[in-house]
Design a protein around this motif. Structure first.
Motif, PDB file in Angstrom:
ATOM      1  N   ASN A  62       8.126  19.165  -4.310  1.00 31.04           N
ATOM      2  CA  ASN A  62       7.113  18.546  -3.449  1.00 31.04           C
ATOM      3  C   ASN A  62       6.191  19.548  -2.761  1.00 31.04           C
ATOM      4  O   ASN A  62       5.164  19.158  -2.198  1.00 31.04           O
ATOM      5  N   ASN A  67      -1.423  15.323  -4.060  1.00 33.90           N
ATOM      6  CA  ASN A  67      -1.694  13.898  -3.863  1.00 33.90           C
ATOM      7  C   ASN A  67      -0.358  13.223  -3.572  1.00 33.90           C
ATOM      8  O   ASN A  67       0.469  13.046  -4.464  1.00 33.90           O
ATOM      9  N   THR A  68      -0.143  12.846  -2.304  1.00 31.02           N
ATOM     10  CA  THR A  68       1.166  12.315  -1.919  1.00 31.02           C
ATOM     11  C   THR A  68       1.450  10.939  -2.515  1.00 31.02           C
ATOM     12  O   THR A  68       2.532  10.403  -2.316  1.00 31.02           O
ATOM     13  N   LYS A  69       0.489  10.393  -3.245  1.00 32.07           N
ATOM     14  CA  LYS A  69       0.746   9.186  -4.041  1.00 32.07           C
ATOM     15  C   LYS A  69       1.940   9.403  -4.977  1.00 32.07           C
ATOM     16  O   LYS A  69       2.630   8.453  -5.363  1.00 32.07           O
ATOM     17  N   THR A  72       7.171   9.805  -4.165  1.00 36.02           N
ATOM     18  CA  THR A  72       7.867   8.545  -3.893  1.00 36.02           C
ATOM     19  C   THR A  72       9.202   8.561  -4.642  1.00 36.02           C
ATOM     20  O   THR A  72       9.354   9.304  -5.629  1.00 36.02           O
ATOM     21  N   THR A  75       8.692   7.879  -8.413  1.00 34.77           N
ATOM     22  CA  THR A  75       7.923   8.802  -9.251  1.00 34.77           C
ATOM     23  C   THR A  75       8.875   9.548 -10.194  1.00 34.77           C
ATOM     24  O   THR A  75       9.880  10.103  -9.733  1.00 34.77           O
ATOM     25  N   THR A 368      -3.137  10.706   0.363  1.00 38.95           N
ATOM     26  CA  THR A 368      -2.728   9.773  -0.684  1.00 38.95           C
ATOM     27  C   THR A 368      -3.995   9.080  -1.149  1.00 38.95           C
ATOM     28  O   THR A 368      -4.667   8.430  -0.347  1.00 38.95           O
ATOM     29  N   THR A 438      -2.374   5.253   3.591  1.00 41.69           N
ATOM     30  CA  THR A 438      -1.127   5.825   4.079  1.00 41.69           C
ATOM     31  C   THR A 438      -0.007   5.504   3.108  1.00 41.69           C
ATOM     32  O   THR A 438       0.125   4.360   2.671  1.00 41.69           O
ATOM     33  N   ASN A 439       0.781   6.517   2.767  1.00 44.01           N
ATOM     34  CA  ASN A 439       1.891   6.285   1.842  1.00 44.01           C
ATOM     35  C   ASN A 439       2.801   5.184   2.378  1.00 44.01           C
ATOM     36  O   ASN A 439       3.158   5.190   3.548  1.00 44.01           O
ATOM     37  N   GLU A 443      -0.810   0.020  -2.328  1.00 44.86           N
ATOM     38  CA  GLU A 443      -1.920   0.781  -2.897  1.00 44.86           C
ATOM     39  C   GLU A 443      -2.818  -0.067  -3.778  1.00 44.86           C
ATOM     40  O   GLU A 443      -3.954   0.309  -4.068  1.00 44.86           O
TER      41      GLU A 443
END
Length: 527
Positions: A62, A67-69, A72, A75, A368, A438-439, A443
């Motif tokens: 991490n 891109n904090t998208k 998760t 992922t 994100t 926001t994560n 989305e």
């Protein structure tokens, strides 16, 4: 009979999942054994391997996901991360991944908009180039060698500590990795004067699919052409780049003028489209449109930040802009005189910091987001710009921006096929747009919003194909299959990024990686 078939389905699913699981586990174990067997010193290779059960695995994975998208629980994660310390680690990772059927993802800065440098839907390993980050600047010959794991900020810092009159034409986000940036073209605030980063690559070191280390002479001009804009993780692993530096004055001038809807921003922006690409090459301009709070309580408005970089002093800049673009109303108080390196930080939004921040790989916020890009060849009419503004004011989105980067200058003078990046003459500007959230939020509504904006802009963007910028990767425009992908299918997205250069890229791929080992959702397939 139908009932019997239905009753078998859960059993078949269990068997299938167990087979996949055991296959992954076997590949995983075999891959690790292979790495150890190929290493002259097994203790050395052990220090660079991070498996999922390693306490440091998540932090290593991490650390540079920008891109904090893609941070998760759902992922897909790599089976192994290899933080190579030497070339032999890279060669072994290629060999063992190939032998045991694992995909390889190559990460330098982690800024891939779709996460393809660290995410895959099939079993994969990450080759992290973090330790390949040396920068050697030769002021006398105006060249530098920079390794792919370095950031462009580290390159800039290396130049700035030795001279104030040399620079390199790349981006303004200093945490971007050199490897991905250069291999996709790479543009920044010197684009109108000097073109792209890839235009100034004069040599490279690459590890090919067979583990050979090649320079420009030994790889040949076709492969050297392909890696300068044809995309990372497609033709091999570029270890280092030799670049030609460019000359800049010791003092440059930057400015920002903000205009909102209450200040006639639509008319000023409409006029900018006719002027920006025709300005002298020494003057770069862009516009960033955002949604901001209005002076009226509880209301929002749209603001456009008109920015510029002039390769010279403020006293020459002011009369030039007042003559060419009086509608902007530029005054001396809007301007700052800086060194070139300081101007990069100004455009990157960290102008209050010392140059040392260029060495900080985690200095910038990690949003994100979902982003898209376009090229605009004819001015968007005022009514079209008003449509963009109205979409920005929709309540379902808050963090939105659109950036318009003026072309012209040097970009008009380089042929489309000089390197793979083809978006040269005839473009007024490149447009890119982004929506953030926001994560943890849903989305879907944000991605739906930006797709609607992209659809709306189709009226005004380039056509046949509708062009896009590879470094602002967008899987919406087309993807490869998990298995075999034909050249014709890949051309759906390939021509948008590369236009007529896509066929030559596929021909080079056929020569250097005919079995398509280096691949991802948008990598060039063999012809």
């Amino acid at each position: 009979m139908k009932l019997a078939h239905v009753s078998l389905l859960p059993c078949l699913v269990v068997v299938l999942v167990s087979l996949i699981g055991s296959t992954c586990a076997d590949s995983h174990g075999n891959f690790l054994n292979c790495l150890h067997l190929r290493s002259a010193n097994s203790s050395t290779i052990s220090k660079v391997i991070y498996m999922q059960n390693n306490p440091s695995f998540s932090s290593v994975l991490n650390a540079y996901i920008q891109n904090t998208k893609f941070i998760t629980p759902t992922t897909p994660k790599p089976l192994v991360i290899v933080k190579a310390l030497q070339i032999s680690h890279i060669q072994s990772t290629i060999y063992c991944s190939k032998k045991h059927g694992l995909q390889i993802r190559i990460r330098s800065g982690g800024h891939d908009f779709e996460g393809l440098s660290y995410v895959s839907e099939v079993p994969f390993v990450i080759l992290d180039l973090l330790h390949f980050r040396a920068v050697k600047v030769d002021v006398k010959n105006e060249v530098a060698w920079v390794e792919s794991g370095a950031t462009i900020g580290e390159l800039y810092y290396g130049i700035a500590t030795k001279t104030k009159t040399l620079a390199f034409p790349a981006g303004v986000c200093h945490t971007v990795g050199v490897g991905g940036h250069f291999s996709g073209g790479g543009y920044g605030i010197l684009i109108r004067k000097y073109g792209l980063a890839a235009d100034h690559v004069i040599d490279a070191l690459l590890v090919d699919v067979n583990g050979r280390v090649l320079d420009r002479k030994s790889m040949g001009e076709d492969l050297f052409w392909a890696i300068r804009g044809g995309g990372g993780n497609t033709f091999g692993i570029v270890l280092a780049w030799k670049v030609k530096l460019v000359q800049v004055p010791p003092v440059v001038t930057v400015y920002t003028v903000n205009k909102n809807l209450e200040q006639n921003v639509t008319k000023i922006l409409h006029r900018w489209q006719y002027i920006a690409h025709k300005l002298p090459d020494d003057l770069f301009t862009d516009v960033t449109i955002t949604k901001v709070n209005s002076t009226q309580a509880g209301k929002k408005t749209v603001q456009a930040a008109f920015k510029g970089l002039f390769l010279g002093g403020v006293d020459k800049l002011i009369p030039l802009v007042q003559d060419k673009f009086p509608e902007l109303g530029l005054t001396k108080k809007d301007c700052l005189e800086l060194s070139w390196a300081e101007s990069v930080l100004y455009f990157g939004g960290v102008s209050t910091q010392s140059l040392e921040i260029m060495l900080n790989r985690t200095a910038l916020a990690r949003p994100t987001f979902k982003a898209k890009s376009d090229y605009v060849k004819e001015p968007i009419p005022e009514s079209g710009l008003e449509g963009i503004m109205s979409r920005f004011l929709e309540k379902e989105v808050d963090v939105v921006l659109m950036m318009m980067v003026a072309f012209g200058g040097r970009m008009e003078q380089v042929a489309e096929n000089e390197i793979p990046y083809p978006h040269r003459a005839g473009n007024l500007y490149q447009a890119s747009y982004l929506v953030g959230w926001t994560n943890g939020e849903d989305e879907g509504k944000y991605i739906s919003w930006i797709r609607r904006l992209h659809s709306y802009l189709g009226t005004y963007a380039s056509k046949s194909p509708r062009e896009a910028y590879y470094n602002y990767r967008d899987l919406d425009i087309g993807t490869n299959n998990v298995g075999y992908t034909s050249y014709e299918q890949a051309s759906i997205w390939g021509r948008k990024y590369y236009k007529n250069n896509f066929k030559r890229l596929a021909q080079v791929k056929s020569m250097v990686d005919p079995m398509n080992f280096f691949r991802n959702e948008q990598s060039v397939p063999p012809l």
